[in-house]
Design a protein around this motif. Structure first.
Motif, PDB file in Angstrom:
ATOM      1  N   ARG A   1       2.260   1.729  -6.354  1.00  0.00           N
ATOM      2  CA  ARG A   1       2.147   2.441  -5.083  1.00  0.00           C
ATOM      3  C   ARG A   1       0.737   2.285  -4.501  1.00  0.00           C
ATOM      4  NH1 ARG A   1       5.315   6.508  -3.355  1.00  0.00           N
ATOM      5  NH2 ARG A   1       6.077   6.944  -5.469  1.00  0.00           N
ATOM      6  N   LEU A   2      -0.279   2.385  -5.353  1.00  0.00           N
ATOM      7  CA  LEU A   2      -1.660   2.219  -4.887  1.00  0.00           C
ATOM      8  C   LEU A   2      -1.898   0.800  -4.389  1.00  0.00           C
ATOM      9  CD1 LEU A   2      -3.673   4.163  -7.624  1.00  0.00           C
ATOM     10  CD2 LEU A   2      -3.210   4.884  -5.285  1.00  0.00           C
ATOM     11  N   PHE A   3      -1.328  -0.179  -5.075  1.00  0.00           N
ATOM     12  CA  PHE A   3      -1.493  -1.570  -4.633  1.00  0.00           C
ATOM     13  C   PHE A   3      -0.844  -1.791  -3.269  1.00  0.00           C
ATOM     14  CE2 PHE A   3       0.350  -5.863  -4.337  1.00  0.00           C
ATOM     15  CZ  PHE A   3      -0.834  -6.583  -4.233  1.00  0.00           C
ATOM     16  N   VAL A   4       0.348  -1.229  -3.062  1.00  0.00           N
ATOM     17  CA  VAL A   4       1.018  -1.347  -1.762  1.00  0.00           C
ATOM     18  C   VAL A   4       0.140  -0.767  -0.669  1.00  0.00           C
ATOM     19  CG1 VAL A   4       2.973  -0.502  -0.382  1.00  0.00           C
ATOM     20  CG2 VAL A   4       3.366  -1.443  -2.667  1.00  0.00           C
ATOM     21  N   ARG A   5      -0.429   0.405  -0.906  1.00  0.00           N
ATOM     22  CA  ARG A   5      -1.290   1.017   0.107  1.00  0.00           C
ATOM     23  C   ARG A   5      -2.591   0.226   0.293  1.00  0.00           C
ATOM     24  NH1 ARG A   5      -0.055   2.336   3.806  1.00  0.00           N
ATOM     25  NH2 ARG A   5      -1.566   3.949   4.322  1.00  0.00           N
ATOM     26  N   LEU A   6      -3.086  -0.429  -0.790  1.00  0.00           N
ATOM     27  CA  LEU A   6      -4.284  -1.253  -0.671  1.00  0.00           C
ATOM     28  C   LEU A   6      -4.030  -2.422   0.282  1.00  0.00           C
ATOM     29  CD1 LEU A   6      -7.163  -2.009  -1.559  1.00  0.00           C
ATOM     30  CD2 LEU A   6      -6.120  -3.291  -3.459  1.00  0.00           C
ATOM     31  N   VAL A   7      -2.878  -3.068   0.152  1.00  0.00           N
ATOM     32  CA  VAL A   7      -2.535  -4.170   1.043  1.00  0.00           C
ATOM     33  C   VAL A   7      -2.473  -3.671   2.486  1.00  0.00           C
ATOM     34  CG1 VAL A   7      -0.760  -5.861   1.663  1.00  0.00           C
ATOM     35  CG2 VAL A   7      -1.296  -5.429  -0.750  1.00  0.00           C
TER      36      VAL A   7
ATOM     37  N   VAL B   1     -11.513  -6.923   1.006  1.00  0.00           N
ATOM     38  CA  VAL B   1     -10.500  -7.126  -0.024  1.00  0.00           C
ATOM     39  C   VAL B   1      -9.579  -8.227   0.461  1.00  0.00           C
ATOM     40  CG1 VAL B   1      -8.506  -6.110  -1.190  1.00  0.00           C
ATOM     41  CG2 VAL B   1     -10.584  -4.750  -0.857  1.00  0.00           C
ATOM     42  N   VAL B   2      -9.404  -9.256  -0.359  1.00  0.00           N
ATOM     43  CA  VAL B   2      -8.540 -10.377  -0.012  1.00  0.00           C
ATOM     44  C   VAL B   2      -7.363 -10.393  -0.973  1.00  0.00           C
ATOM     45  CG1 VAL B   2      -8.349 -12.878   0.249  1.00  0.00           C
ATOM     46  CG2 VAL B   2     -10.484 -11.707   0.881  1.00  0.00           C
ATOM     47  N   ILE B   3      -6.151 -10.389  -0.429  1.00  0.00           N
ATOM     48  CA  ILE B   3      -4.951 -10.419  -1.251  1.00  0.00           C
ATOM     49  C   ILE B   3      -4.641 -11.868  -1.614  1.00  0.00           C
ATOM     50  CG2 ILE B   3      -2.534  -9.706  -1.427  1.00  0.00           C
ATOM     51  CD1 ILE B   3      -4.604  -7.421  -1.072  1.00  0.00           C
ATOM     52  N   THR B   4      -4.466 -12.145  -2.893  1.00  0.00           N
ATOM     53  CA  THR B   4      -4.154 -13.501  -3.334  1.00  0.00           C
ATOM     54  C   THR B   4      -2.705 -13.854  -2.979  1.00  0.00           C
ATOM     55  OG1 THR B   4      -3.371 -12.789  -5.504  1.00  0.00           O
ATOM     56  CG2 THR B   4      -5.753 -13.211  -5.267  1.00  0.00           C
TER      57      THR B   4
ATOM     58  N   PHE C   1       3.873 -10.409  -4.709  1.00  0.00           N
ATOM     59  CA  PHE C   1       4.180  -9.172  -5.426  1.00  0.00           C
ATOM     60  C   PHE C   1       4.348  -8.008  -4.460  1.00  0.00           C
ATOM     61  CE2 PHE C   1       2.790  -5.370  -7.829  1.00  0.00           C
ATOM     62  CZ  PHE C   1       3.780  -5.373  -8.809  1.00  0.00           C
ATOM     63  N   TYR C   2       3.526  -7.976  -3.399  1.00  0.00           N
ATOM     64  CA  TYR C   2       3.606  -6.885  -2.421  1.00  0.00           C
ATOM     65  C   TYR C   2       4.976  -6.803  -1.773  1.00  0.00           C
ATOM     66  CZ  TYR C   2       3.228  -4.617   2.128  1.00  0.00           C
ATOM     67  OH  TYR C   2       3.468  -3.827   3.220  1.00  0.00           O
ATOM     68  N   GLU C   3       5.538  -7.940  -1.417  1.00  0.00           N
ATOM     69  CA  GLU C   3       6.819  -7.935  -0.700  1.00  0.00           C
ATOM     70  C   GLU C   3       7.914  -7.261  -1.508  1.00  0.00           C
ATOM     71  OE1 GLU C   3       7.352 -12.035   0.204  1.00  0.00           O
ATOM     72  OE2 GLU C   3       5.670 -12.097   1.617  1.00  0.00           O
ATOM     73  N   SER C   4       7.909  -7.466  -2.821  1.00  0.00           N
ATOM     74  CA  SER C   4       8.893  -6.790  -3.674  1.00  0.00           C
ATOM     75  C   SER C   4       8.453  -5.373  -4.024  1.00  0.00           C
ATOM     76  CB  SER C   4       9.102  -7.598  -4.972  1.00  0.00           C
ATOM     77  OG  SER C   4       9.630  -8.869  -4.695  1.00  0.00           O
ATOM     78  N   ALA C   5       7.136  -5.197  -4.170  1.00  0.00           N
ATOM     79  CA  ALA C   5       6.622  -3.880  -4.554  1.00  0.00           C
ATOM     80  C   ALA C   5       6.879  -2.848  -3.476  1.00  0.00           C
ATOM     81  CB  ALA C   5       5.121  -3.970  -4.849  1.00  0.00           C
TER      82      ALA C   5
END
Length: 297
Positions: free
Chosen positions: A8-14, A56-59, A65-69
């Motif tokens: 959840r934190l990663f999704v919000r980071l993106v 912050v740059v998303i690899t 991973f974000y699209e599924s997360a």
């Protein structure tokens, strides 16, 4: 590591673009956010984020991973909302996009009562004149004006609005009141424009819908500047009724040539089709639909 919370934190980071923004939203420190994202990366065996001093740059792996997360988080929230006490008490953030003027005049005034009914739901309101990519931009709902063409979206109708010709009493006293379509050529218009492109007015002349290109000294791409210009007596404008509703009712702005008014324009709430809608989003949709049904906009 609480994997669901880390995801959840990663999704919000993106979606937020910074560790500090996520930390403020969640009420925790930036190092704690970074620590959980790092633990998630170690668990997955892949680097999701490139950390620099400025951004912050998303690899590529992180974007995949974000699209599924994001879908996983939505599904988990919906599952939680469907059982126990949470069904009666939705919580979380609803991300809503709308045009700036409509958001300020028509959406924000409805929020105090919504927050009273649903104190655990937060609204993240973004404003833009462009149509955002709901999935790509991480938006739950968007308010769209006009006929819908995107079949990938589910829509709920909020209302319909008149597009009126309007001017201030001061302008009309100085320049006269137009009584027919041909009279518009003798008046100063307030022009909605993007760049150098003037947007024509749509007017119903007899049984025909006519495209009329307005002429005037003020061109603007901002709806609230059009409203301000009308109030200042700078000319005649065509605008949605909701933009000037309060002033029309008070007499500060006069509606002209109502027989030229085109068909009413629909306003919809749209959200991605084929995805489970979390409880927090569903209650906001139903609240807005009900509130607009009671309004005179």
């Amino acid at each position: 590591m609480d994997r669901v919370n880390a995801i959840r934190l990663f999704v919000r980071l993106v979606e937020c673009g910074s560790f500090s923004a996520v930390g403020r939203e969640e009420g925790i420190g930036q190092p704690a956010v970074s620590k959980q994202i790092g633990a998630l990366e170690r668990h997955l065996g892949a680097q999701l984020v490139l950390r620099t001093s400025r951004q912050v740059v998303i690899t590529d792996a992180g974007q995949t991973f974000y699209e599924s997360a994001r879908q996983l988080v939505d599904d988990f929230d919906a599952l939680e909302s469907s059982v126990g006490d949470r069904q009666q008490s939705p919580r979380g953030v609803v991300r809503v996009n709308t045009a700036p003027a409509h958001g300020r005049l028509c959406i924000t005034p409805l929020l105090p009562e919504f927050f009273r009914q649903y104190p655990d739901v937060a609204i993240e309101l973004s404003v833009s004149e462009r149509h955002v990519d709901l999935v790509g931009d991480g938006v739950d709902l968007a308010v769209r004006h006009g006929r819908l063409v995107d079949s990938s979206l589910t829509a709920r109708k909020l209302s319909e609005t008149d597009f009126v010709l309007a001017a201030s009493p001061g302008y009309l006293a100085a320049h006269g009141v137009p009584t027919r379509f041909a009279d518009l050529d003798g008046h100063t218009c307030i022009v909605f424009a993007k760049g150098r492109e003037r947007y024509p007015w749509s007017l119903k002349v007899g049984r025909e819908l006519v495209s009329y290109v307005p002429h005037g000294s003020l061109l603007t791409g901002d709806a609230e500047h059009i409203r301000a210009a009308v109030l200042c007596g700078l000319g005649i404008a065509q605008a949605p009724f909701w933009l000037m509703a309060e002033e029309i009712r008070s007499g500060e702005i006069k509606v002209l040539l109502p027989e030229l008014q085109p068909e009413r324009v629909p306003i919809h709430l749209v959200y991605p089709a084929g995805r489970r809608v979390p409880m927090r989003v569903r209650v906001f949709i139903e609240y807005l639909v009900s509130a607009f049904a009671r309004s005179e906009l």
